[in-house]
Motif scaffolding. Structure first.
Motif, PDB file in Angstrom:
ATOM      1  N   SER A  71       0.785  -1.632  -0.778  1.00  0.00           N
ATOM      2  CA  SER A  71      -0.183   0.245   0.015  1.00  0.00           C
ATOM      3  C   SER A  71       0.728   1.396   0.149  1.00  0.00           C
ATOM      4  CB  SER A  71      -1.160   0.194   1.279  1.00  0.00           C
ATOM      5  OG  SER A  71      -1.447  -1.154   0.732  1.00  0.00           O
ATOM      6  N   LEU A  72       1.891   0.871   0.726  1.00  0.00           N
ATOM      7  CA  LEU A  72       3.053   2.502   1.156  1.00  0.00           C
ATOM      8  C   LEU A  72       3.539   2.690  -0.926  1.00  0.00           C
ATOM      9  CD1 LEU A  72       3.545   4.416   2.636  1.00  0.00           C
ATOM     10  CD2 LEU A  72       5.527   2.919   3.463  1.00  0.00           C
ATOM     11  N   LEU A  73       3.993   1.537  -1.422  1.00  0.00           N
ATOM     12  CA  LEU A  73       4.993   1.955  -2.292  1.00  0.00           C
ATOM     13  C   LEU A  73       3.361   2.165  -3.480  1.00  0.00           C
ATOM     14  CD1 LEU A  73       7.402   0.849  -4.164  1.00  0.00           C
ATOM     15  CD2 LEU A  73       6.259  -1.233  -4.751  1.00  0.00           C
ATOM     16  N   GLU A  74       1.967   1.769  -3.416  1.00  0.00           N
ATOM     17  CA  GLU A  74       1.563   1.696  -4.155  1.00  0.00           C
ATOM     18  C   GLU A  74       1.376   3.754  -4.687  1.00  0.00           C
ATOM     19  OE1 GLU A  74      -0.753   0.680  -6.647  1.00  0.00           O
ATOM     20  OE2 GLU A  74       0.399  -1.336  -6.930  1.00  0.00           O
ATOM     21  N   HIS A  75       1.099   4.476  -2.935  1.00  0.00           N
ATOM     22  CA  HIS A  75       0.357   5.601  -2.478  1.00  0.00           C
ATOM     23  C   HIS A  75       2.238   6.480  -3.208  1.00  0.00           C
ATOM     24  CE1 HIS A  75      -0.439   8.931  -0.340  1.00  0.00           C
ATOM     25  NE2 HIS A  75       0.247   9.210   0.264  1.00  0.00           N
ATOM     26  N   LEU A  76       3.037   5.511  -2.636  1.00  0.00           N
ATOM     27  CA  LEU A  76       4.424   7.119  -3.503  1.00  0.00           C
ATOM     28  C   LEU A  76       4.888   6.989  -4.781  1.00  0.00           C
ATOM     29  CD1 LEU A  76       6.768   6.124  -0.014  1.00  0.00           C
ATOM     30  CD2 LEU A  76       4.886   8.128  -0.434  1.00  0.00           C
ATOM     31  N   THR A  77       4.647   5.773  -5.421  1.00  0.00           N
ATOM     32  CA  THR A  77       4.583   6.163  -6.769  1.00  0.00           C
ATOM     33  C   THR A  77       3.738   6.029  -7.968  1.00  0.00           C
ATOM     34  OG1 THR A  77       4.875   3.472  -6.824  1.00  0.00           O
ATOM     35  CG2 THR A  77       6.520   4.595  -6.074  1.00  0.00           C
ATOM     36  N   ALA A  78       2.634   6.493  -7.414  1.00  0.00           N
ATOM     37  CA  ALA A  78       1.049   6.780  -8.414  1.00  0.00           C
ATOM     38  C   ALA A  78       2.207   7.284  -9.420  1.00  0.00           C
ATOM     39  CB  ALA A  78       0.031   7.159  -7.613  1.00  0.00           C
ATOM     40  N   HIS A  79       2.432   8.329  -9.371  1.00  0.00           N
ATOM     41  CA  HIS A  79       3.208   9.732 -10.489  1.00  0.00           C
ATOM     42  C   HIS A  79       3.990   8.309 -11.074  1.00  0.00           C
ATOM     43  CE1 HIS A  79       6.689   9.868  -7.948  1.00  0.00           C
ATOM     44  NE2 HIS A  79       7.389   9.561  -8.480  1.00  0.00           N
ATOM     45  N   TRP A  80       4.852   7.505 -11.341  1.00  0.00           N
ATOM     46  CA  TRP A  80       5.673   6.854 -11.875  1.00  0.00           C
ATOM     47  C   TRP A  80       4.733   6.679 -13.143  1.00  0.00           C
ATOM     48  CZ3 TRP A  80       8.230   3.198  -8.655  1.00  0.00           C
ATOM     49  CH2 TRP A  80       9.574   3.421  -8.232  1.00  0.00           C
ATOM     50  N   PRO A  81       5.324   6.594 -14.927  1.00  0.00           N
ATOM     51  CA  PRO A  81       4.493   6.928 -15.707  1.00  0.00           C
ATOM     52  C   PRO A  81       4.481   5.004 -15.920  1.00  0.00           C
ATOM     53  CG  PRO A  81       7.090   6.679 -16.315  1.00  0.00           C
ATOM     54  CD  PRO A  81       6.778   7.151 -14.831  1.00  0.00           C
ATOM     55  N   ALA A  82       5.056   4.362 -15.776  1.00  0.00           N
ATOM     56  CA  ALA A  82       4.952   2.917 -15.821  1.00  0.00           C
ATOM     57  C   ALA A  82       5.745   2.140 -14.302  1.00  0.00           C
ATOM     58  CB  ALA A  82       5.729   1.949 -17.111  1.00  0.00           C
ATOM     59  N   ARG A  83       4.761   0.979 -13.973  1.00  0.00           N
ATOM     60  CA  ARG A  83       5.141   0.436 -12.219  1.00  0.00           C
ATOM     61  C   ARG A  83       5.962  -0.863 -12.676  1.00  0.00           C
ATOM     62  NH1 ARG A  83       2.716   0.429  -7.818  1.00  0.00           N
ATOM     63  NH2 ARG A  83       2.165   2.049  -8.842  1.00  0.00           N
ATOM     64  N   PRO A  84       7.480  -0.371 -12.261  1.00  0.00           N
ATOM     65  CA  PRO A  84       8.394  -1.630 -12.382  1.00  0.00           C
ATOM     66  C   PRO A  84       7.459  -2.474 -11.457  1.00  0.00           C
ATOM     67  CG  PRO A  84       9.524  -0.558 -10.787  1.00  0.00           C
ATOM     68  CD  PRO A  84       7.957   0.192 -11.651  1.00  0.00           C
ATOM     69  N   PRO A  85       8.573  -3.906 -12.081  1.00  0.00           N
ATOM     70  CA  PRO A  85       7.898  -5.188 -11.395  1.00  0.00           C
ATOM     71  C   PRO A  85       8.301  -5.393  -9.951  1.00  0.00           C
ATOM     72  CG  PRO A  85       9.663  -5.650 -12.940  1.00  0.00           C
ATOM     73  CD  PRO A  85       8.982  -4.561 -13.148  1.00  0.00           C
ATOM     74  N   VAL A  86       7.216  -6.072  -9.385  1.00  0.00           N
ATOM     75  CA  VAL A  86       7.285  -6.083  -7.573  1.00  0.00           C
ATOM     76  C   VAL A  86       7.247  -7.694  -7.391  1.00  0.00           C
ATOM     77  CG1 VAL A  86       6.557  -5.199  -5.882  1.00  0.00           C
ATOM     78  CG2 VAL A  86       6.901  -3.168  -7.331  1.00  0.00           C
ATOM     79  N   VAL A  87       8.591  -7.998  -6.394  1.00  0.00           N
ATOM     80  CA  VAL A  87       8.016  -9.012  -5.832  1.00  0.00           C
ATOM     81  C   VAL A  87       8.070  -8.993  -4.417  1.00  0.00           C
ATOM     82  CG1 VAL A  87       9.310 -11.131  -5.328  1.00  0.00           C
ATOM     83  CG2 VAL A  87       9.952  -9.577  -7.269  1.00  0.00           C
ATOM     84  N   VAL A  88       6.836  -9.666  -3.700  1.00  0.00           N
ATOM     85  CA  VAL A  88       6.487  -9.174  -2.389  1.00  0.00           C
ATOM     86  C   VAL A  88       7.615 -10.249  -2.416  1.00  0.00           C
ATOM     87  CG1 VAL A  88       4.727  -9.292  -0.852  1.00  0.00           C
ATOM     88  CG2 VAL A  88       4.482  -8.005  -2.491  1.00  0.00           C
ATOM     89  N   ILE A  89       8.152  -9.665  -0.184  1.00  0.00           N
ATOM     90  CA  ILE A  89       8.798 -10.927   0.216  1.00  0.00           C
ATOM     91  C   ILE A  89       8.424 -11.196   1.529  1.00  0.00           C
ATOM     92  CG2 ILE A  89      10.738 -11.411   0.935  1.00  0.00           C
ATOM     93  CD1 ILE A  89      11.924  -9.635  -0.704  1.00  0.00           C
TER      94      ILE A  89
END
Length: 386
Positions: free
Chosen positions: A324-342
């Protein structure tokens, strides 16, 4: 009579609350214990790549084996507590049984070969109604038990049609189980003294998990055994309620051949300092550029920079939810990089949540080979590796 009923309900509610509290406590304790184990596994992965001496590498392998045994024990403790508390719920669906058995045969065939055993699976086109994840866990434990108690010979995985269902059977040529021990082996921490020496000592929780999970699924268990000659464990699964529907041809899998990660930019977001350090060393040894963050403020600072090629993200960052924190802070990026949850939480709900968000998933403690495989696969799928 009404007072007695009310007292009974109150006592039942107290017992259920106590079980839930215990499950939360065990989950929290396991999470904290997994953090240093996770870092240790990755530090060993870095060290392994720097060793040339055969004797030292053998000692390294023994250390990794000991850590793996500890991983298994913690995971089993967590699963037993969740089963006891009733927080583990079955999600039934119609599935094809053949691919599941083939996957397990491939996974455990490697372990069998390492022990000098033969493992064979009989193909099937049967469709059954079950919770695929929970059934897989039952069969994994039964296969592990078969290999653990078979000093020589073979293990066979197959199934038979019975009235209204399919009986999945695991045959072994192991030491067998005396008749007076066949109920006791399903109790927690039960271990038979069968005279077999193992590098890894079993925690004695596998068959307890099998029994509890089968009871949750309402899939009957069976056991036949001949001391000195082998055993047959089985679980009977109901047939699917609907006929199979045609499906599109499967997409060709991404090649598993290793590709260089040189120059790949990776963020590691984790609240454990040892994990961040180990991850930095391990990824750096593969040629990756690594930046780290540990909380909302440090992640916010990173988020002002250009997006990386990949984000490795801890599920829980202190009091904050990592995704949720990542979604909020990176919403302005033009494209989302791949994410791996650990995460130290590897239950089905957590994995499903990651999958629904389009994220990869790795359970702590992380084996370096698993990390490299997932990182490579995610980067390839996103077109970020040449």
């Amino acid at each position: 009579m009404e007072d007695s009923t009310a007292d009974l309900r109150a006592a039942t509610a107290r017992a259920e609350n106590a079980n839930r509290y215990k499950a939360r406590f065990v989950a929290s304790a396991v999470h904290d214990l997994l953090q240093p184990l996770n870092a240790a596994r990755m530090f060993l992965g870095v060290l392994r790549g720097r060793l040339d001496d055969g004797e030292t590498r053998d000692l390294m392998q023994r250390a990794e084996t000991a850590l793996s045994a500890q991983d298994d024990l913690l995971a089993s403790m967590l699963e037993v507590s969740r089963l006891e508390a009733g927080v583990l719920q079955a999600k039934f669906e119609d599935i094809a049984l053949g691919p599941l058995l083939a996957e397990l045969a491939a996974q455990f065939g490697i372990l069998a070969q390492a022990q000098g055993l033969t493992l064979r699976a009989v193909p099937t086109r049967a469709r059954v109604r079950t919770d695929a994840g929970l059934l897989r866990r039952v069969l994994q434990n039964l296969l592990s038990n078969a290999l653990h108690n078979t000093p020589r010979g073979r293990v066979l995985l197959g199934c038979r049609r019975v009235a209204g269902g399919i009986r999945v059977e695991i045959w072994d040529t192991g030491v067998g189980i005396p008749e007076n021990k066949r109920n006791a082996i399903f109790e927690e921490f039960a271990r038979l003294d069968n005279g077999i020496r193992h590098d890894r000592r079993s925690a004695g929780l596998g068959l307890s998990i099998v029994e509890r999970t089968a009871r949750l699924l309402e899939h009957p268990l069976g056991l036949r055994s001949w001391p000195g000659h082998g055993s047959v464990f089985s679980i009977t699964v109901p047939l699917a309620t609907q006929a199979a529907t045609p499906v599109a041809a499967p997409v060709a899998p991404i090649p598993a051949a290793p590709l260089p990660l040189q120059g790949t930019q990776v963020w590691c977001v984790d609240d454990d300092a040892d994990t961040r350090q180990a991850m930095t060393l391990l990824l750096g040894s593969w040629g990756c550029g690594v930046q780290v963050a540990h909380d909302a403020d440090s992640l916010a600072t990173l988020a002002r920079q250009p997006a990386p090629d990949l984000v490795l993200l801890d599920l829980q960052l202190g009091q904050d939810d990592g995704p949720s924190l990542l979604e909020h802070l990176t919403a302005h990026w033009p494209a989302r990089p791949p994410v791996v949850v650990i995460s130290g939480q590897s239950d089905r709900a957590t994995r499903d949540q990651a999958a629904e968000a389009g994220y990869g998933f790795l359970a702590k403690p992380i084996a370096p080979a698993s990390l490299r495989a997932v990182v490579t696969q995610r980067l390839m799928a996103a077109g970020r590796l040449n």
